[in-house]
Design a protein around this motif. Structure first.
Motif, PDB file in Angstrom:
ATOM      1  N   LEU A 556       0.814  -1.226   0.000  1.00  0.00           N
ATOM      2  CA  LEU A 556       0.000   0.000   0.000  1.00  0.00           C
ATOM      3  C   LEU A 556       0.844   1.271   0.000  1.00  0.00           C
ATOM      4  N   SER A 557       2.150   1.127  -0.078  1.00  0.00           N
ATOM      5  CA  SER A 557       3.027   2.310  -0.025  1.00  0.00           C
ATOM      6  C   SER A 557       2.759   3.332  -1.135  1.00  0.00           C
ATOM      7  N   PRO A 558       2.351   2.929  -2.359  1.00  0.00           N
ATOM      8  CA  PRO A 558       2.009   3.957  -3.356  1.00  0.00           C
ATOM      9  C   PRO A 558       0.886   4.880  -2.887  1.00  0.00           C
ATOM     10  N   GLN A 559      -0.109   4.325  -2.199  1.00  0.00           N
ATOM     11  CA  GLN A 559      -1.193   5.159  -1.674  1.00  0.00           C
ATOM     12  C   GLN A 559      -0.668   6.136  -0.620  1.00  0.00           C
ATOM     13  N   VAL A 560       0.208   5.655   0.247  1.00  0.00           N
ATOM     14  CA  VAL A 560       0.776   6.530   1.274  1.00  0.00           C
ATOM     15  C   VAL A 560       1.565   7.658   0.637  1.00  0.00           C
ATOM     16  N   ALA A 561       2.360   7.333  -0.369  1.00  0.00           N
ATOM     17  CA  ALA A 561       3.170   8.347  -1.046  1.00  0.00           C
ATOM     18  C   ALA A 561       2.288   9.396  -1.709  1.00  0.00           C
ATOM     19  N   GLU A 562       1.195   8.959  -2.342  1.00  0.00           N
ATOM     20  CA  GLU A 562       0.297   9.900  -3.018  1.00  0.00           C
ATOM     21  C   GLU A 562      -0.430  10.778  -2.002  1.00  0.00           C
ATOM     22  N   MET A 563      -0.927  10.196  -0.897  1.00  0.00           N
ATOM     23  CA  MET A 563      -1.594  10.983   0.135  1.00  0.00           C
ATOM     24  C   MET A 563      -0.644  12.014   0.751  1.00  0.00           C
ATOM     25  N   THR A 564       0.612  11.626   0.910  1.00  0.00           N
ATOM     26  CA  THR A 564       1.602  12.535   1.495  1.00  0.00           C
ATOM     27  C   THR A 564       1.872  13.707   0.570  1.00  0.00           C
ATOM     28  N   ARG A 565       2.071  13.418  -0.724  1.00  0.00           N
ATOM     29  CA  ARG A 565       2.293  14.498  -1.695  1.00  0.00           C
ATOM     30  C   ARG A 565       1.099  15.441  -1.740  1.00  0.00           C
ATOM     31  N   ASP A 566      -0.109  14.889  -1.748  1.00  0.00           N
ATOM     32  CA  ASP A 566      -1.322  15.702  -1.823  1.00  0.00           C
ATOM     33  C   ASP A 566      -1.478  16.579  -0.578  1.00  0.00           C
ATOM     34  N   TYR A 567      -1.217  16.025   0.577  1.00  0.00           N
ATOM     35  CA  TYR A 567      -1.369  16.758   1.850  1.00  0.00           C
ATOM     36  C   TYR A 567      -0.428  17.961   1.907  1.00  0.00           C
ATOM     37  N   PHE A 568       0.815  17.743   1.589  1.00  0.00           N
ATOM     38  CA  PHE A 568       1.779  18.845   1.700  1.00  0.00           C
ATOM     39  C   PHE A 568       1.693  19.815   0.525  1.00  0.00           C
ATOM     40  N   ARG A 569       1.034  19.396  -0.552  1.00  0.00           N
ATOM     41  CA  ARG A 569       0.772  20.329  -1.643  1.00  0.00           C
ATOM     42  C   ARG A 569      -0.386  21.250  -1.287  1.00  0.00           C
ATOM     43  N   ARG A 570      -1.440  20.706  -0.647  1.00  0.00           N
ATOM     44  CA  ARG A 570      -2.619  21.500  -0.268  1.00  0.00           C
ATOM     45  C   ARG A 570      -2.392  22.340   0.987  1.00  0.00           C
ATOM     46  N   LYS A 571      -1.556  21.857   1.895  1.00  0.00           N
ATOM     47  CA  LYS A 571      -1.296  22.521   3.169  1.00  0.00           C
ATOM     48  C   LYS A 571      -2.603  22.881   3.897  1.00  0.00           C
ATOM     49  N   PRO A 572      -3.417  21.888   4.217  1.00  0.00           N
ATOM     50  CA  PRO A 572      -4.725  22.166   4.821  1.00  0.00           C
ATOM     51  C   PRO A 572      -4.627  22.818   6.200  1.00  0.00           C
ATOM     52  N   TRP A 573      -3.507  22.704   6.873  1.00  0.00           N
ATOM     53  CA  TRP A 573      -3.362  23.347   8.188  1.00  0.00           C
ATOM     54  C   TRP A 573      -3.305  24.865   8.064  1.00  0.00           C
ATOM     55  N   GLN A 574      -2.971  25.347   6.874  1.00  0.00           N
ATOM     56  CA  GLN A 574      -2.944  26.790   6.639  1.00  0.00           C
ATOM     57  C   GLN A 574      -4.291  27.298   6.135  1.00  0.00           C
ATOM     58  N   ASN A 575      -5.056  26.392   5.510  1.00  0.00           N
ATOM     59  CA  ASN A 575      -6.352  26.785   4.931  1.00  0.00           C
ATOM     60  C   ASN A 575      -7.439  25.831   5.417  1.00  0.00           C
ATOM     61  N   PRO A 576      -7.798  25.904   6.695  1.00  0.00           N
ATOM     62  CA  PRO A 576      -8.786  24.965   7.245  1.00  0.00           C
ATOM     63  C   PRO A 576     -10.154  25.159   6.589  1.00  0.00           C
TER      64      PRO A 576
END
Length: 576
Positions: A556-576
């Motif tokens: 499942l590591s490809p899913q983890v890698a994609e979720m990680t890239r998406d999270y740090f690209r969106r930066k939801p902690w800055q734009n709740p």
């Protein structure tokens, strides 16, 4: 008990010794899988454990918490619950056992396990959040998550048998590693200080655990949010004082750790000079026991965190191996090695019918190895020899090279045996292992004898603190004693939740309460087992449960890698 110990030793041998031969020695498959998965995930996720450690700390403070997010507990409570299960007996007793068997170099391999484990922990927690199940059950819990859920939901329904295997084995591991071993160490330590029967200690701690776990994850979260920081601060404060008072020895000791990692002179109870794989194995085993990365336990606690961003909880989980192993385990090891207690023999009551008594025989490389109990052991003027095998004081017996079978404490022979605590009357007579009695030539019988023996587990750490803090007074061992009590109880509390989530997955909500009741009973049973049996039984279950989880993480590591890239690209902690 002897039959159980024999079975446990056999299983432990195959699980932790079966592997690939290298240079005349064998690298266990479990060690290869654990380290290999850690390396793979570290590279696959771009060294996420180093690049995102700071962000994990920020999230854990609660700065970005949203109380309306789904889940049962805050980021900090989830981290505290997981840390309560990881920061504990492994840091106090596990490190001491690793050094006892593998020498100071075992700490180096604990570091490696932790650094790689940070990436593993990130992946498993992120997946646990992604595939968790949100619902109500009879215990008042709203979230169920962990490897069994991401194995089945992430890999597909055809993988359910592996998910069931994981859940069953982790549920059993919770009884032992997360519960029985904790109770055993608490009881062993209190017996060493106050001579209180382990059964009494086990009954008291079992009652305390029951009072908390029957309230479900919300009560567990509230209790551990207080206990985990308090006990960690107390322990770290005591160790820090010792390190400051011996600051000049820190760098030389760290140098010794690195040298011993690759050129080991063996632990006190090790198999001889140069056994690098023995040192590595003990470092990895105790490192895994301490930080639990790859074991699949902590994701169950983190799955309950209030968030709709799986990666945000993954980065919080990065902190665990760092805090647990890189900081706290290192402090424990430095105290033990710097004070010299890891090789020191101290006056000990050798209980012949139980406790930590063992029977060992010499090996060709100068070490000692466990052996079956002899028919009898003869002792003359305190010096023992294997009377059951026809040996003599010259050591020419058939039981092993240079000394036959010996009475040992923590698997290290006791050099001389005495009848009294003051060691003024050397014992002469015969020891009968089957009855646990020593009969002197004058007919007097003894259930225990006295001698200078090495310590292991929590009592060894306790001795290190007592020695290290001695310039300030004779109280260092009480610091460890209090921490052992708090660590043992808090770890058992957290592991009860891991186990009942496994029971919930396998049998449904109706199994949760019965599981917790049995869990309390197993806590008491763990308190009265011999230390070696308790730890090895936990290692057996731990070794089995690792493999299904690691297989799922890699797939499942490809899913983890994609979720990680998406999270740090969106930066939801800055734009709740």
């Amino acid at each position: 008990m002897e039959a159980l110990q024999s079975l446990v030793e056999t299983l432990n041998f195959y699980i932790w010794s079966f592997g690939i031969p290298v240079g005349g020695q064998t690298i266990p498959l479990v060690v290869l899988a654990l380290l290999g998965a850690g390396v793979f995930l570290t590279l696959r996720l771009g060294f996420v454990q180093l690049r995102r450690l700071g962000h994990g700390a920020a999230v854990a403070t609660g700065r970005y918490d949203d109380p309306d997010d789904p889940g049962d507990v805050s980021h900090f409570q989830a981290l505290s619950t997981a840390l309560s299960a990881t920061v504990g007996i492994g840091n106090i007793g596990g490190v001491a056992i690793a050094i006892h068997w593998g020498g100071p170099g075992a700490l180096f391999w604990m570091w490696i396990t932790a650094l790689l484990g940070m990436a593993t922990k990130f992946a498993e927690v992120t997946l646990a959040q992604r595939y968790r199940q949100v619902e109500e059950d009879e215990g008042g819990n709203t979230v169920a998550g962990g490897p069994m859920y991401y194995i089945e939901r992430g890999l597909g329904p055809s993988w359910r048998p592996m998910a069931l295997l994981f859940a069953i084995m982790l549920g059993l591991t919770a009884f032992l590693t997360g519960n029985g071993v904790q109770a055993n160490t608490v009881a062993d330590t209190i017996e060493a200080v106050f001579a209180i029967d382990p059964a009494i200690t086990g009954a008291v701690t079992a009652a305390l655990v029951a009072a908390v776990i029957l309230g479900g994850i919300r009560r567990i979260g509230r209790v551990t949010a207080v206990l985990a920081p308090a006990m960690a601060l107390l322990y770290v404060a005591g160790a820090s004082i010792i390190l400051v008072m011996n600051a000049g020895q820190i760098l030389p000791t760290l140098g010794l750790v690195v040298r011993e990692a690759f050129q080991p002179s063996a632990g006190v109870a090790g198999t001889g000079v140069g056994a690098i794989l023995v040192t590595m194995m003990w470092g990895v085993k105790r490192g895994l026991f301490s930080n639990e990365a790859g074991q699949g336990s902590a994701p169950i606690a983190h799955a309950a965190a209030k968030t709709d961003e799986p990666v945000s909880e993954g980065v919080v989980a990065l902190l665990e191996p760092f805090i647990d192993t890189i900081i706290i385990c290192t402090m424990t090891a430095l105290v033990i090695v710097m004070t010299g207690v890891w090789t020191e023999r101290v006056s000990t009551e050798v209980t012949l019918g139980g406790g930590d008594v063992a029977w060992v025989t010499a090996t060709a490389d100068g070490g000692w190895e466990p052996t079956s109990e002899p028919a009898s052991v003869s002792v003359e003027d305190g010096t023992q020899f294997d009377g059951g095998l026809g040996g003599g004081l010259d050591g020419a017996t058939s039981g092993g090279t240079g000394g036959g079978t010996r009475v040992a404490w923590h698997d290290v022979p006791v050099e001389r045996l005495y009848e009294d605590e003051a060691k003024s009357r050397p014992f002469s007579g015969v020891i009968d292992p089957k009855t646990g009695q020593a009969t002197a030539h004058d007919g007097t019988t003894h259930a225990s004898l006295w001698g200078d023996a090495v310590e292991s587990g929590a009592p060894l750490t306790m001795l290190g603190f007592q020695r290290g803090l001695s310039p300030l007074g004779d109280f260092g061992h009480y610091v460890v004693l209090l921490c052992v009590l708090l660590f043992g109880i808090s770890t058992a509390i957290s592991w009860s939740y891991y186990g009942d989530r496994c029971a919930h997955y396998v049998l449904g909500a109706k199994a949760v309460l019965p599981y917790r009741v049995v869990f309390v009973g197993m806590h008491f049973m763990g308190a009265v087992l011999p230390l070696k049996v308790a730890w090895e039984l936990g290692d057996v279950m731990m070794g089995i449960v690792i493999l299904p989880n690691l297989i799922a993480l890699v797939l499942l590591s490809p899913q983890v890698a994609e979720m990680t890239r998406d999270y740090f690209r969106r930066k939801p902690w800055q734009n709740p």
